[in-house]
Design an enzyme around this catalytic site. Structure first.
Site, PDB file in Angstrom:
ATOM      1  CD  GLU A 428      -3.230  -1.031   1.971  1.00  0.00           C
ATOM      2  OE1 GLU A 428      -3.109  -0.339   2.984  1.00  0.00           O
ATOM      3  OE2 GLU A 428      -4.262  -1.673   1.680  1.00  0.00           O
TER       4      GLU A 428
HETATM    5  C1  BMA Z   1      -4.822  -3.204   4.551  1.00  0.00           C
HETATM    6  C2  BMA Z   1      -3.774  -4.179   4.989  1.00  0.00           C
HETATM    7  C3  BMA Z   1      -3.483  -4.074   6.434  1.00  0.00           C
HETATM    8  C4  BMA Z   1      -4.711  -3.834   7.223  1.00  0.00           C
HETATM    9  C5  BMA Z   1      -5.944  -4.152   6.431  1.00  0.00           C
HETATM   10  C6  BMA Z   1      -7.215  -3.909   7.166  1.00  0.00           C
HETATM   11  O1  BMA Z   1      -4.382  -1.910   4.679  1.00  0.00           O
HETATM   12  O2  BMA Z   1      -2.656  -4.063   4.183  1.00  0.00           O
HETATM   13  O3  BMA Z   1      -2.552  -3.047   6.656  1.00  0.00           O
HETATM   14  O4  BMA Z   1      -4.665  -4.554   8.390  1.00  0.00           O
HETATM   15  O5  BMA Z   1      -5.965  -3.395   5.264  1.00  0.00           O
HETATM   16  O6  BMA Z   1      -7.397  -2.551   7.446  1.00  0.00           O
END
Ligand code: BMA
Length: 844
Positions: A428
């Site tokens: 991300e």
């Molecule tokens: C995304 C994942 C995690 C997180 C999940 C739930 O951002 O990469 O970082 O736990 O969503 O929010």
């Protein structure tokens, strides 16, 4: 010769500096016996000096541990040895450490994700004091932050300034338990003349012949003016090369005829071949050995632009596949507890849910060799993130070199594993840079791009060109296309959990979903083992301490409000939120799979948990399978039959990810809730392996009269799909919709549920009676006249009346049609589930 001795005994732990909030810690007390591998938390726990941080709100009073400095010491016996070199090797130190011998500093470390080899040659024989002092990780991270300048982060913790597992600082499913310690093996190595350094098997297969190019780096002691021999062997195929004096590397080729291909578990077998590499002196006397199991397969990801955008199609041994994945997080906050058995159990749970890929997420760790070996054996593909998540990472010293060292080491370490198919730059961060206001905040400072587009792809290309590299998750494939564009590459869909109803998954036509998910609480036995609130409420203190997501409970409530009846009490809340999690995720999965081949994969967030918590996981922190797990098993089955809305009306979609053709008659019926057939049709269908077939449904079949009391049923072979015309909360579900018979079997209980009317969301919470017990099926829908047997391995006898009533046996019917009265505390919800809605629990 190379002699290896583990240095795992006699370790002791003492505090060096205690942070504020270390209540009553006996600073003058005797050292605590320490376990290596392990960490401060696990040692204090074992010594009885710490309450279990996973229980109640204990975590909140234990931050002082991570903020303190600690010393590990042991006696190291060095014997007189003819070896040229004596070295101590730490496979992993967590994280900011000073290694000393008899008080003399030998090395400083600041990266949990790499090993350290320290020269002890020339130390006198006898007993020495070996010590490792760990400095508080957050302090170090903040000092680096001050040096390189602050960068944006989704969380408040400074994890991007230190090479330490990010989620250790706390996550939206994880506690803040900053560990310190010797978290991997330690050993003493003595060797002469030369040893094997990096061994890199590049394994490919061409027309049935396995090709292994073993690239070996050597380390020589002394002046290195001697020829050496390196040989490699698989079965009876072996090759030996001479490494001339002064040379430090060797290439050994093996061609293995007629190899069997390694496949994901649902496509074929997992033959593994022992590859042995040996280093010898010029007389053939062994100096060093290395062996691993390798497998022969080809993998590529096709991303050539097409008329819909940029595909993300995985191809294994020439066959395009649909990735049925789950995201993996560290299975415990304290990695030394993640035993090989536990990894195997978890991987089996993935396989049994028809999962073919695990994505090791970038906020966690490069997992142990055991993890990848289990995946090799069980036929699970692995997507491995490099360890960057949810923040802008500085590229300046001291981080760049640490990242390079850690990436090189782990790319090499994991190379032999056939399960590993893809390296991904980060989680991300490219998306965050694009969308989350980071650009403005950064004001031109580095944010990690150099890692993702330069350093890491360079390392993968140089060290292991057989693996696919993808810059990020999500990533579109081009810096000119939005990184999270669903039409391009791998996307994350989080709008649904955060803001929208789960029906909005259908608004997406993604090429590949690398993350999406929905929360639910852990199983009841897990929740109540960890939380002792009285009364236990969705928002009581302990339950909230085990819900880390931003407005998590609010999102749970809003996420189910339009689908399910309102919970009347904690039991209802627990059942309904778990059910809604299962429904939301499988709603998404069925939609994504129905879009194949446009969409070529989904990776559910997330498979596992690291402690007992309300989260997106399918398996809770105690290893219990949540209702989502069972629903996912169905949605990920090789053959999926699903009813989906299409522009022209409703359609039945048959997806065949199996190896055999799926052909026959698709039978279609519209039923009223009393079982009357209101309309009927059928059609022949034939779905080749890997294909998706869509049948548009005739208008009169789908034109329902009473939307709250009719259901559409499609059946194709053993698969069945249902379509209700209204949400459960509106349906006229009868409360006396079934009868249950409980029978005693040798290894447990067998419940036979026979439906007289439609039954929605049948769940048997066996763990409420026996924490170890799990039903073999959950989240079951039944039509009038259908019966289902649910088996439970347990010592609780079948004649226990609690088996057949709430809160053990639950259906949505109970709640939709429950009389609108408040149940008294402790009164079984079962009152509403039986033929007589007001009757109490009764034996089967
Ligand atoms: C995304 C994942 C995690 C997180 C999940 C739930 O951002 O990469 O970082 O736990 O969503 O929010």
């Amino acid at each position: 010769m190379r002699e290896i001795t583990a240095v795992h005994d006699g370790w002791q732990l003492t505090p060096v500096r205690l942070a504020a909030g270390a209540p009553g810690w006996p600073t003058t007390a005797a050292p605590v016996p320490a376990t290596v591998p392990g960490c401060v938390h696990t040692d204090l726990l074992a010594a009885g000096l710490l309450e279990d941080p996973y229980l109640d709100s204990n975590e909140q009073t234990q931050h002082w541990i991570g903020d303190s400095d600690w010393r590990y010491t042991t006696r190291l016996a060095l014997v007189a040895s003819p070896a040229d070199r004596t070295e101590i090797v730490f496979d992993g130190l967590d994280t900011v450490a000073e290694v000393s011998l008899n008080g003399r500093l030998l090395a400083r470390t600041r990266n949990m994700h790499r090993g350290h080899r320290i020269d002890l040659t020339g130390q006198s024989p006898g007993e020495h004091e070996l010590s490792v002092v760990f400095r508080a990780a957050r302090d170090h991270a903040l000092a680096v932050r001050d040096q390189v300048g602050e960068r944006p982060n989704v969380y408040d913790e400074p994890f991007q300034y230190i090479r330490k597992m990010a989620c250790n600082f706390g996550w939206d499913w994880g506690p803040t338990l900053l560990t310190a310690g010797i978290w991997k093996d330690v050993r003493l190595e003595r060797w002469s003349l030369a040893r094997l350094g990096r061994v890199r098997p590049q394994v490919t297969v061409d027309q049935g012949t396995g090709e292994v190019l073993v690239l070996v780096d050597l380390e020589r002691a002394g002046d290195g003016d001697e020829d050496l021999l390196v040989s490699a062997r698989i079965g009876d195929v072996s090759t030996t090369v001479t490494v001339p004096a002064g040379e430090l590397s060797a290439r050994v080729r093996l061609s293995v005829p007629d190899v069997e291909l390694w496949w994901p578990h649902d496509m074929g077998a997992q033959p593994l071949y022992d590859l042995a590499v040996r280093l010898a002196d010029r007389d053939g006397e062994a100096l060093d050995e290395w062996s691993r199991r390798v497998g022969f397969r080809t993998v590529e990801v096709r991303t050539t632009r097409d008329e819909h955008g940029t595909p993300f199609t995985s191809v294994v041994n020439g066959t395009e596949i649909f990735v049925r994945g789950v995201n993996w997080i560290p299975d415990d906050c304290f990695p030394s507890r993640i035993t090989p058995d536990r990894l195997r159990a978890r991987a089996r749970q993935a396989v049994e849910a028809n999962v073919n890929l695990l994505r090791v997420w970038g906020g966690g760790m490069y997992e142990s060799d055991d993890f990848y070996s289990v995946c090799d054996e069980l036929g699970i593909l692995v997507w491995q993130d490099f360890l960057f998540a949810c923040s802008a990472y500085p590229e300046e010293a001291p981080l760049w070199d640490e990242v390079a060292a850690e990436a090189e080491e782990n790319v090499v370490r994991l190379m032999p594993h056939p399960s590993l198919v893809l390296w991904c730059g980060n989680n991300e961060n490219i998306w965050g840079h694009e969308d989350w206001g980071w650009k403005e905040e950064l004001g031109g400072r580095t944010w990690g791009r150099g890692y993702y587009t330069d350093l890491l792809p360079g390392i993968v290309a140089e060290l292991d060109a057989t693996r696919v590299y993808w810059p990020g998750s999500p990533y579109s494939g081009s810096e000119h296309i939005h990184p999270n564009d669903p039409a391009h590459g791998a996307t994350h869909i989080w709008t649904v959990w955060n803001e929208l109803d789960y029906a909005e998954y259908r608004a997406y036509a993604p090429r590949f979903v690398a993350e999406f998910g929905f929360q639910g609480p852990p199983n009841w036995s897990t929740l109540t083992r960890a939380v002792h609130d009285d009364p236990l409420l969705p928002d009581s203190a302990g339950v909230l301490a085990h819900q880390k997501a931003d407005d998590g409970n609010g999102k749970l409530a809003r996420g189910m409000a339009s689908h399910l009846p309102e919970p009347r009490d904690t039991d209802d809340w627990h059942y309904l939120t778990q059910l809604n999690q299962a429904r939301a995720v499988t709603f998404g999965l069925e939609h994504f799979r129905s879009l194949a081949p446009l969409c070529r994969g989904a990776i559910v967030w997330q498979l596992n948990d690291c402690w007992p918590v309300t989260s997106w996981a399918a398996i809770d922190g105690d290893g219990g399978r949540k209702p989502l797990w069972y629903a996912m098993r169905r949605a990920y089955a090789a053959r999926l039959l699903t009813v989906q809305p299409r522009p022209g009306g409703l359609a039945v979609v048959a997806v065949n990810d199996g190896r055999d053709p799926w052909a026959g008659r698709v039978r279609l019926q519209r039923l009223s809730f009393d079982g009357t057939v209101l309309a009927e049709d059928s059609a022949d269908a034939s779905v080749a392996p890997g294909a998706t077939v869509t049948l548009d449904l005739p208008a009169d079949l789908v034109a329902c009269g009473e939307r709250t009391s009719e259901v559409l049923v499609a059946a194709f072979g053993t698969e069945r799909a249902l379509w209700f015309f209204a949400e459960d909360r509106e349906l006229d579900l009868p409360c006396a919709a079934f009868s249950v018979a409980a029978a005693q079997r040798q290894d447990g209980v067998e419940l036979t549920v026979t439906a007289t009317g439609p039954v929605r969301g049948l769940v048997v919470q066996a763990d409420r009676l026996d924490p170890e017990a799990e039903a073999d099926d959950q989240v079951i829908d039944l039509l009038p006249g259908e019966a289902r047997v649910v088996r439970i391995a347990t010592d609780v006898p079948a004649d226990d009346p609690r088996w057949v009533v709430a809160p053990v046996l639950r259906t949505v019917n109970d709640i939709v049609r429950a009389p609108r009265r408040q149940r008294a505390q402790g009164e079984p919800a079962a009152a509403a589930t039986r033929d007589d809605p007001l009757a109490g629990p009764r034996p089967a």
